[in-house]
Write a protein that holds these residues in place. Sequence first.
Motif, short mmCIF file in Angstrom:
data_model
loop_
_atom_site.label_atom_id
_atom_site.label_comp_id
_atom_site.label_asym_id
_atom_site.label_seq_id
_atom_site.Cartn_x
_atom_site.Cartn_y
_atom_site.Cartn_z
N SER A 59 58.09 65.76 -42.07
CA SER A 59 59.23 65.89 -42.97
C SER A 59 59.13 65.06 -44.23
O SER A 59 60.13 64.77 -44.88
CB SER A 59 60.52 65.54 -42.21
OG SER A 59 60.40 64.27 -41.61
N GLY A 60 57.90 64.65 -44.60
CA GLY A 60 57.73 63.97 -45.87
C GLY A 60 58.00 62.49 -45.83
O GLY A 60 58.68 61.95 -46.70
N ASN A 61 57.48 61.80 -44.83
CA ASN A 61 57.58 60.35 -44.73
C ASN A 61 56.18 59.78 -44.89
O ASN A 61 55.26 60.19 -44.19
CB ASN A 61 58.12 59.94 -43.35
CG ASN A 61 59.42 60.62 -43.02
OD1 ASN A 61 60.41 60.46 -43.70
ND2 ASN A 61 59.41 61.41 -41.96
N LEU A 76 60.09 62.06 -49.15
CA LEU A 76 60.20 63.26 -49.97
C LEU A 76 61.50 63.96 -49.61
O LEU A 76 61.86 64.03 -48.44
CB LEU A 76 59.03 64.21 -49.71
CG LEU A 76 57.69 63.82 -50.31
CD1 LEU A 76 57.06 62.68 -49.53
CD2 LEU A 76 56.78 65.01 -50.33
N ARG A 77 62.17 64.47 -50.62
CA ARG A 77 63.44 65.15 -50.39
C ARG A 77 63.22 66.66 -50.29
O ARG A 77 62.54 67.25 -51.11
CB ARG A 77 64.41 64.88 -51.54
CG ARG A 77 65.75 65.54 -51.36
CD ARG A 77 66.70 65.11 -52.46
NE ARG A 77 68.00 65.66 -52.21
CZ ARG A 77 68.46 66.76 -52.79
NH1 ARG A 77 67.72 67.41 -53.67
NH2 ARG A 77 69.67 67.20 -52.51
N ALA A 78 63.79 67.25 -49.25
CA ALA A 78 63.85 68.71 -49.09
C ALA A 78 62.47 69.37 -49.04
O ALA A 78 62.22 70.33 -49.75
CB ALA A 78 64.71 69.33 -50.18
N VAL A 79 61.58 68.84 -48.20
CA VAL A 79 60.29 69.49 -48.01
C VAL A 79 60.22 70.09 -46.61
O VAL A 79 60.92 69.68 -45.70
CB VAL A 79 59.09 68.53 -48.20
CG1 VAL A 79 59.04 68.03 -49.63
CG2 VAL A 79 59.10 67.39 -47.21
N ASN A 80 59.36 71.09 -46.51
CA ASN A 80 59.09 71.79 -45.25
C ASN A 80 60.33 72.39 -44.61
O ASN A 80 60.48 72.40 -43.39
CB ASN A 80 58.33 70.87 -44.28
CG ASN A 80 56.96 70.55 -44.82
OD1 ASN A 80 56.39 71.32 -45.59
ND2 ASN A 80 56.42 69.42 -44.45
N LEU A 81 61.20 72.87 -45.47
CA LEU A 81 62.36 73.64 -45.01
C LEU A 81 61.92 75.10 -44.89
O LEU A 81 60.94 75.50 -45.50
CB LEU A 81 63.51 73.50 -46.00
CG LEU A 81 63.98 72.05 -46.23
CD1 LEU A 81 65.01 72.01 -47.34
CD2 LEU A 81 64.54 71.46 -44.96
N GLY A 97 51.78 70.26 -46.38
CA GLY A 97 51.21 69.64 -45.19
C GLY A 97 51.05 68.15 -45.40
O GLY A 97 50.83 67.69 -46.52
N MET A 98 51.14 67.41 -44.33
CA MET A 98 51.03 65.96 -44.46
C MET A 98 49.59 65.55 -44.84
O MET A 98 49.40 64.58 -45.56
CB MET A 98 51.48 65.26 -43.18
CG MET A 98 53.00 65.42 -42.90
SD MET A 98 54.09 64.85 -44.25
CE MET A 98 54.48 66.37 -45.10
N ALA A 99 48.59 66.33 -44.41
CA ALA A 99 47.22 66.04 -44.84
C ALA A 99 47.10 66.24 -46.35
O ALA A 99 46.46 65.46 -47.06
CB ALA A 99 46.23 66.94 -44.11
N GLU A 100 47.76 67.27 -46.87
CA GLU A 100 47.77 67.55 -48.31
C GLU A 100 48.48 66.43 -49.06
O GLU A 100 48.04 65.99 -50.14
CB GLU A 100 48.47 68.89 -48.53
CG GLU A 100 48.39 69.44 -49.91
CD GLU A 100 49.04 70.82 -50.01
OE1 GLU A 100 48.75 71.49 -51.00
OE2 GLU A 100 49.81 71.22 -49.11
#
Length: 132
Positions: A42-44, A8-13, A20-23
């Motif tokens: 970080s969206g992996n 994912l690009r540009a998350v959790n900045l 959330g990774m669970a989400e």
Amino acid sequence: MTTYVGLLRAVNLPAHNKVGMAELRHLLIELGMDDVRTLLQSGNVVFGSEVRTASEVERLLEASAAKRLGLDIDFFVRTPAEWKGIMAGNPFPHEAKADPSHLLVIDKKLGTRGTGRNWNTVLKLGALAGAS
């Protein structure tokens, strides 16, 4: 079932595109993805899908993230074979070995949308996807 690596690009900045990774795992499972595993915050994500191509998966994930999570973000999806090619094509093997947390893999130089991951993350994702 095809295995994919998703970024994912540009998350959790700070104050931007929080997820959330669970989400994220829940979203992919709802979409019918299998064996969904995330790495770091970080969206992996590594997952299996019956969708035919990586670009189809990207479009599905982007539209679903917008609709269900309210996120306007880019997804980059690659097969393990493509991921293995990225790892094998590293033009900086010395730097990757000496300081992997500071070597970034990006496609910004190509003039396209992109996202970066440090070499440690690239290797961990490769291992999760069976590409190492």
